[in-house]
Scaffold this active site. Structure first.
Site, PDB file in Angstrom:
ATOM      1  NE  ARG A  25      44.390  55.741  -7.850  1.00 52.06           N
ATOM      2  CZ  ARG A  25      44.762  55.497  -6.624  1.00 52.06           C
ATOM      3  NH1 ARG A  25      45.193  56.479  -5.842  1.00 52.06           N
ATOM      4  NH2 ARG A  25      44.708  54.295  -6.105  1.00 52.06           N
ATOM      5  N   GLY A  26      40.863  55.706  -6.685  1.00 50.11           N
ATOM      6  CA  GLY A  26      40.761  55.206  -5.317  1.00 50.11           C
ATOM      7  C   GLY A  26      39.321  55.415  -4.858  1.00 50.11           C
ATOM      8  CB  ALA A  27      36.875  53.063  -3.373  1.00 49.65           C
ATOM      9  CG  ASP A  47      38.315  49.663  -5.871  1.00 47.67           C
ATOM     10  OD1 ASP A  47      39.395  49.118  -5.636  1.00 47.67           O
ATOM     11  OD2 ASP A  47      38.202  50.831  -6.301  1.00 47.67           O
ATOM     12  CD  GLN A  98      46.858  52.142 -10.288  1.00 54.04           C
ATOM     13  OE1 GLN A  98      47.637  51.280 -10.654  1.00 54.04           O
ATOM     14  NE2 GLN A  98      45.616  52.202 -10.739  1.00 54.04           N
ATOM     15  NE  ARG A 108      37.920  53.576 -12.645  1.00 53.55           N
ATOM     16  CZ  ARG A 108      39.020  53.320 -11.924  1.00 53.55           C
ATOM     17  NH1 ARG A 108      39.447  54.190 -11.033  1.00 53.55           N
ATOM     18  NH2 ARG A 108      39.682  52.195 -12.076  1.00 53.55           N
ATOM     19  CG  ASN A 153      42.044  46.568  -3.501  1.00 48.77           C
ATOM     20  OD1 ASN A 153      41.626  47.726  -3.575  1.00 48.77           O
ATOM     21  ND2 ASN A 153      43.311  46.309  -3.236  1.00 48.77           N
ATOM     22  CE  LYS A 154      43.734  49.159  -9.681  1.00 45.38           C
ATOM     23  NZ  LYS A 154      42.894  49.369 -10.904  1.00 45.38           N
TER      24      LYS A 154
HETATM   25  O1  MRU Z   1      41.927  51.902 -10.414  1.00 45.19           O
HETATM   26  P1  MRU Z   1      42.170  52.604  -9.107  1.00 45.19           P
HETATM   27  O2  MRU Z   1      43.522  53.228  -9.006  1.00 45.19           O
HETATM   28  O3  MRU Z   1      41.037  53.557  -8.783  1.00 45.19           O
HETATM   29  O4  MRU Z   1      42.110  51.441  -8.024  1.00 45.19           O
HETATM   30  C1  MRU Z   1      42.287  51.771  -6.677  1.00 45.19           C
HETATM   31  C2  MRU Z   1      42.255  50.621  -5.759  1.00 45.19           C
HETATM   32  O5  MRU Z   1      42.064  49.492  -6.153  1.00 45.19           O
HETATM   33  C3  MRU Z   1      42.379  50.929  -4.302  1.00 45.19           C
HETATM   34  O6  MRU Z   1      43.063  49.911  -3.641  1.00 45.19           O
HETATM   35  C4  MRU Z   1      40.971  51.047  -3.690  1.00 45.19           C
HETATM   36  O7  MRU Z   1      40.174  51.939  -4.448  1.00 45.19           O
HETATM   37  C5  MRU Z   1      41.010  51.514  -2.289  1.00 45.19           C
HETATM   38  S1  MRU Z   1      41.527  53.187  -2.150  1.00 45.19           S
HETATM   39  C6  MRU Z   1      41.486  53.658  -0.522  1.00 45.19           C
END
Ligand code: MRU
Length: 348
Positions: free
Chosen positions: A46-48, A237, A196, A89, A247-248
């Protein structure tokens, strides 16, 4: 970081299974695009930026055993696998960016037969992976300039090594500042519902030797009111052309508190996270996830069975609440729309 979030091997795509952290550090091997799709959905990876790299390799997994096919059949499999992976996603633009980049590489090598096309795609996926390592370090160095020796940074979710190939965006800024000799400590909020911040950010900072203090999401206001936080640095994201940033979930609340308490609020993300096709945050699709993620955690119920739930996985922080967007091409300052466009132009 002593570990890599993902690695491409002869056996397939190996991913740290982030659903098992912090208890267990294990790799899960994906051998098919379906494995990668499932890993993306379940947040094994996970994470963009990591989502983008994993999806590029996921595409290869769908083509590995099709190299002997006639070119037209290979191209059809490429198109189908690309469309399929894009359904994993909706919010992180890096998924679409990476897949489209792979498709463009195949298009540019249109004269080759299937084995040649596969080789081109494999080097494109490797390039996306290597560029991620590099852009995190670049943006880390740009962002480190914004932090002072002795600062405490609040971060939300995990935008660290685990959200990229191996260094991080928001945490890349922290790592680069520490590498430049500054004393930096971090407050990580838990980031309900999937934790997270608690499970991943607190773990990776601990592994990296950066001092970290864990707080619940509802302790951000108090921490800021007491002057414990000097800056907020979070990832993204998808960033719209005007600077609105998805973002999250919970990032918007942190931004509102930062504005109230006059704490600078920074986004750290590679330019590949900017979606110049989205004029504002309103056109960013926001993922909604299973109600069970809010009704409990790790199989343990924390709410009445069947209670109604609203579970958006991301929110959008308006551009006017963001002091700067730290990218791998430099720092975009308000007016963000113009400065992002200028960085985008330089990038070609
Ligand atoms: O649902 P996730 O864990 O994929 O969400 C991740 C985030 O929101 C991060 O802050 C974002 O992807 C940036 S990661 C460098």
């Amino acid at each position: 970081m002593p570990v890599e979030t993902l690695r491409w091997t002869d056996g397939g795509l190996e991913l740290i299974d982030q659903t098992k952290l912090p208890g267990e550090l294990t790799y899960l091997t994906c051998r098919t695009p379906e494995d990668v799709h499932d890993a993306l959905r379940r947040l094994v990876v996970r994470g963009a930026p990591a989502i983008g790299v994993a999806s590029a390799y996921g595409l290869l997994l769908g083509l590995k055993d099709k190299r002997e096919l006639p070119k037209a059949d290979f191209a059809a499999a490429l198109g189908e696998t690309a469309e399929y992976l894009k359904t994993a996603r909706p919010t992180a633009v890096n998924l679409f960016w990476a897949i489209d980049r792979m498709l463009a590489a195949a298009e540019a090598a249109g004269e080759l037969e299937a084995p040649g096309l596969y080789a081109v795609l494999e080097s494109e996926a490797d390039a996306i992976c290597e560029e991620d390592r590099e852009s995190c370090r670049l943006l880390g160095r740009f962002g480190a300039e914004l932090l002072k020796d002795g600062d405490t940074v609040l971060t939300h979710c995990n935008a660290g090594a685990l959200a990229t190939v191996d260094y991080g965006t928001a945490l890349g800024v922290v790592y680069a500042a520490v590498e430049s000799g500054k004393q930096i400590s971090v407050y990580a909020d838990e980031t309900r519902p999937l934790l997270q911040g608690a499970r991943l950010t607190a773990w990776e900072l601990g592994e990296s030797g950066v001092p970290v203090t864990l707080i619940c999401d509802d302790m951000v206001a108090t921490s800021m009111a007491q002057g414990r936080i000097d800056a907020v640095v979070v990832g993204a994201d998808r960033i719209a052309a005007n600077g609105d940033t998805a973002n999250k979930i919970g990032t918007l609340g942190v931004a509102i508190l930062a504005q109230y308490y006059l704490v600078p609020f920074y986004i750290a993300a590679p330019l590949s996270t900017v979606d110049f096709g989205a004029a504002t945050g309103e056109s960013i699709p926001i993922e909604e996830r299973s109600p069970d993620e809010v009704r409990g955690f790790g199989g343990q119920a924390t709410a009445p069975d069947g209670v109604d739930v609203y579970n958006p996985a991301f929110d959008v922080t308006p551009a006017h609440m963001i002091n700067a967007i730290i990218t791998d091409r430099g720092v975009a300052r308000p007016p963000l729309e113009e400065s992002l466009a200028a960085l985008g132009k330089e990038d070609g």
